[in-house]
Design a protein around this motif. Sequence first.
Motif, PDB file in Angstrom:
ATOM      1  N   PRO A   1       0.823  -1.212   0.000  1.00  0.00           N
ATOM      2  CA  PRO A   1       0.000   0.000   0.000  1.00  0.00           C
ATOM      3  C   PRO A   1       0.859   1.265   0.000  1.00  0.00           C
ATOM      4  CG  PRO A   1      -0.215  -1.210   2.080  1.00  0.00           C
ATOM      5  CD  PRO A   1       0.573  -2.075   1.153  1.00  0.00           C
ATOM      6  N   VAL A   2       0.394   2.276  -0.734  1.00  0.00           N
ATOM      7  CA  VAL A   2       1.077   3.574  -0.756  1.00  0.00           C
ATOM      8  C   VAL A   2       0.300   4.508   0.160  1.00  0.00           C
ATOM      9  CG1 VAL A   2       1.656   5.557  -2.212  1.00  0.00           C
ATOM     10  CG2 VAL A   2       1.968   3.231  -3.089  1.00  0.00           C
ATOM     11  N   ILE A   3       0.979   5.140   1.134  1.00  0.00           N
ATOM     12  CA  ILE A   3       0.278   5.992   2.095  1.00  0.00           C
ATOM     13  C   ILE A   3       0.605   7.469   1.919  1.00  0.00           C
ATOM     14  CG2 ILE A   3      -0.058   4.180   3.837  1.00  0.00           C
ATOM     15  CD1 ILE A   3       2.403   5.449   5.318  1.00  0.00           C
ATOM     16  N   GLY A   4       1.342   7.809   0.885  1.00  0.00           N
ATOM     17  CA  GLY A   4       1.632   9.218   0.650  1.00  0.00           C
ATOM     18  C   GLY A   4       2.683   9.413  -0.423  1.00  0.00           C
ATOM     19  N   LYS A   5       2.932  10.682  -0.716  1.00  0.00           N
ATOM     20  CA  LYS A   5       3.963  11.034  -1.691  1.00  0.00           C
ATOM     21  C   LYS A   5       5.137  11.678  -0.965  1.00  0.00           C
ATOM     22  CE  LYS A   5       1.041  12.155  -5.734  1.00  0.00           C
ATOM     23  NZ  LYS A   5       1.048  10.820  -6.289  1.00  0.00           N
ATOM     24  N   THR A   6       6.325  11.601  -1.553  1.00  0.00           N
ATOM     25  CA  THR A   6       7.497  12.222  -0.949  1.00  0.00           C
ATOM     26  C   THR A   6       8.567  12.452  -1.997  1.00  0.00           C
ATOM     27  OG1 THR A   6       9.231  11.969   0.717  1.00  0.00           O
ATOM     28  CG2 THR A   6       8.493   9.960  -0.368  1.00  0.00           C
ATOM     29  N   LYS A   7       9.439  13.427  -1.725  1.00  0.00           N
ATOM     30  CA  LYS A   7      10.594  13.635  -2.615  1.00  0.00           C
ATOM     31  C   LYS A   7      11.812  12.902  -2.052  1.00  0.00           C
ATOM     32  CE  LYS A   7       9.505  17.939  -5.010  1.00  0.00           C
ATOM     33  NZ  LYS A   7       8.548  18.770  -4.221  1.00  0.00           N
ATOM     34  N   GLU A   8      11.693  12.475  -0.783  1.00  0.00           N
ATOM     35  CA  GLU A   8      12.838  11.837  -0.130  1.00  0.00           C
ATOM     36  C   GLU A   8      12.932  10.360  -0.473  1.00  0.00           C
ATOM     37  OE1 GLU A   8      12.488  12.595   4.058  1.00  0.00           O
ATOM     38  OE2 GLU A   8      12.218  14.741   3.708  1.00  0.00           O
ATOM     39  N   THR A   9      14.075   9.768  -0.127  1.00  0.00           N
ATOM     40  CA  THR A   9      14.196   8.314  -0.175  1.00  0.00           C
ATOM     41  C   THR A   9      14.725   7.853   1.177  1.00  0.00           C
ATOM     42  OG1 THR A   9      16.492   8.270  -0.911  1.00  0.00           O
ATOM     43  CG2 THR A   9      14.792   8.343  -2.633  1.00  0.00           C
ATOM     44  N   GLY A  10      14.403   6.621   1.531  1.00  0.00           N
ATOM     45  CA  GLY A  10      14.911   6.078   2.786  1.00  0.00           C
ATOM     46  C   GLY A  10      14.007   5.022   3.376  1.00  0.00           C
ATOM     47  N   THR A  11      14.452   4.468   4.509  1.00  0.00           N
ATOM     48  CA  THR A  11      13.726   3.390   5.176  1.00  0.00           C
ATOM     49  C   THR A  11      13.525   3.744   6.643  1.00  0.00           C
ATOM     50  OG1 THR A  11      14.833   1.791   3.721  1.00  0.00           O
ATOM     51  CG2 THR A  11      13.795   0.910   5.715  1.00  0.00           C
ATOM     52  N   THR A  12      12.309   3.539   7.153  1.00  0.00           N
ATOM     53  CA  THR A  12      12.049   3.703   8.590  1.00  0.00           C
ATOM     54  C   THR A  12      11.427   2.416   9.131  1.00  0.00           C
ATOM     55  OG1 THR A  12      11.573   6.040   8.214  1.00  0.00           O
ATOM     56  CG2 THR A  12      10.952   5.131  10.359  1.00  0.00           C
ATOM     57  N   ILE A  13      12.045   1.864  10.158  1.00  0.00           N
ATOM     58  CA  ILE A  13      11.541   0.634  10.778  1.00  0.00           C
ATOM     59  C   ILE A  13      11.219   0.929  12.234  1.00  0.00           C
ATOM     60  CG2 ILE A  13      12.063  -1.785  11.339  1.00  0.00           C
ATOM     61  CD1 ILE A  13      12.280  -1.248   8.355  1.00  0.00           C
ATOM     62  N   ARG A  14       9.955   0.671  12.634  1.00  0.00           N
ATOM     63  CA  ARG A  14       9.589   0.779  14.050  1.00  0.00           C
ATOM     64  C   ARG A  14       9.239  -0.601  14.558  1.00  0.00           C
ATOM     65  NH1 ARG A  14       7.742   5.860  15.591  1.00  0.00           N
ATOM     66  NH2 ARG A  14       7.802   7.321  13.844  1.00  0.00           N
ATOM     67  N   PHE A  15       9.618  -0.901  15.801  1.00  0.00           N
ATOM     68  CA  PHE A  15       9.252  -2.217  16.338  1.00  0.00           C
ATOM     69  C   PHE A  15       9.144  -2.184  17.852  1.00  0.00           C
ATOM     70  CE2 PHE A  15      13.381  -3.488  18.073  1.00  0.00           C
ATOM     71  CZ  PHE A  15      14.234  -2.616  17.424  1.00  0.00           C
ATOM     72  N   LEU A  16       8.294  -3.077  18.365  1.00  0.00           N
ATOM     73  CA  LEU A  16       8.109  -3.209  19.812  1.00  0.00           C
ATOM     74  C   LEU A  16       8.545  -4.613  20.227  1.00  0.00           C
ATOM     75  CD1 LEU A  16       6.901  -1.964  22.472  1.00  0.00           C
ATOM     76  CD2 LEU A  16       4.780  -3.152  21.883  1.00  0.00           C
ATOM     77  N   PRO A  17       9.647  -4.742  20.963  1.00  0.00           N
ATOM     78  CA  PRO A  17      10.134  -6.067  21.376  1.00  0.00           C
ATOM     79  C   PRO A  17       9.081  -6.807  22.204  1.00  0.00           C
ATOM     80  CG  PRO A  17      11.784  -4.389  21.812  1.00  0.00           C
ATOM     81  CD  PRO A  17      10.530  -3.660  21.437  1.00  0.00           C
TER      82      PRO A  17
END
Length: 412
Positions: free
Chosen positions: A160-176
């Motif tokens: 799924p695409v949730i928005g547009k951006t000019k940036e590139t990169g990766t964000t990972i969030r997690f709860l142990p």
Amino acid sequence: MAKKSSYDASSITVLEGLEAVRKRPGMYIGSTSRKGLNHLVYEIVDNSVDEHLAGYCDHIEVVLEADGSAYVKDNGRGIPVEMHEKGMPAERLVFTTLHAGGKFGNDVYKTSGGLHGVGSSVVNALSVWMDVQICRDGQIFHDRFSRGLPDLELSDGLLPVIGKTKETGTTIRFLPDPEIFEVTRFSATDIKSRLHETAYLNPSLTIRFEDRRGETPYAEEYHEPDGIMGYIRDLNRNKEQICEPICIKGSSEGIEVEIALQYVNEFHENVLGFCNNIYNAEGGTHLTGFKSAFTSVINNYARELGILKEKDANFTGSDVRNGMTAVISVRHPDPSFEGQTKTKLDNQDAARAVSKVTSEEVVHYFDRNLEVLKNVLSCAEKAAKIRKTEERAKTNMQAEVLLRQQREAGQL
Ligand code: TSJ
């Protein structure tokens, strides 16, 4: 109600993999103590460091959130999202398959160590939830997992695409997952220290750390353009320095070697080894290669300069490293590790490469810096003198003990 697709062969493999990780977490992350917990963060960060080493990322952000989760964000290319031959997006493969890293035909990938090379799927399997955002091709792609299993249904295998951006990169969030870990509070001290170390070993990388768990958020940024020279400078910050820091570099047999060292007025040595950015607590071949070459270089100088006479024995390794602080960093295309905690570098070619670079470059340096050499030699002389005095004292003591025993036995 949307039904989950029936389990095909690949999702069974995923389930088996996840189950194995959750059943024996220690096998994959070392332990389920605080140390293992912190390792989750390192494992994720190492992926961004790999992206940096591939030449595409110069900023990493690590945040500890008040709810016990953590996130890691980088400005790399973003994990590939296109459909993979296995019938899911490449990104899903990364998070659901053990050892999925480095399967994108990118040779530079996995230059950094990674935690026993197990990858992000292990972190996913050991997290209550994991949330992924990838900025790529002008779009923000989203994915989400619970205890390792995908939460989102994909249409036509597209994220799924949730928005547009000019940036590139990766964000990972997690709860142990508290079902897995004995403690679920990350150690800011340990994580900061590891991130700082990573910054020293990657001079063009900037790492921002933030702890949002306290009343007032706490943030710090690590950027060390002087690399391991800066590391040595900071390790020795509050010590009496005997010479300027020495930095040598070279490569041999496809192994890159970088060494920084400095002497301080103390009676011990502090020699740290790193392979592909990972600290080797148990040392290994890079350290033995350095130590043997350095010892012989110093002994050769000592004889040339008449500090050691013909009748004198050589300085020992610990004589010549008395007062030494050193960082030995190697980049190896195929490292192997042994030892109790698998942190001892085992490649014989690393010993040869470090030994060769050390012999050549240390001589090159000392030939041009005789004052530094003299300081180093006098450190070694001092250490040898103390060692010999101790040896004599020990021999005398042993003789005394022997005498007393013989006296008491009525033999004298
Ligand atoms: F592993 C991970 F998923 F946990 C993770 C990966 C976590 C974080 C915070 C960052 C990353 C990551 C992965 N950052 N950057 C990348 N890059 C790639 O995976 C990538 C991008 C492009 C290409 C390409 O050939 O075009 C190849 C790769 C491996």
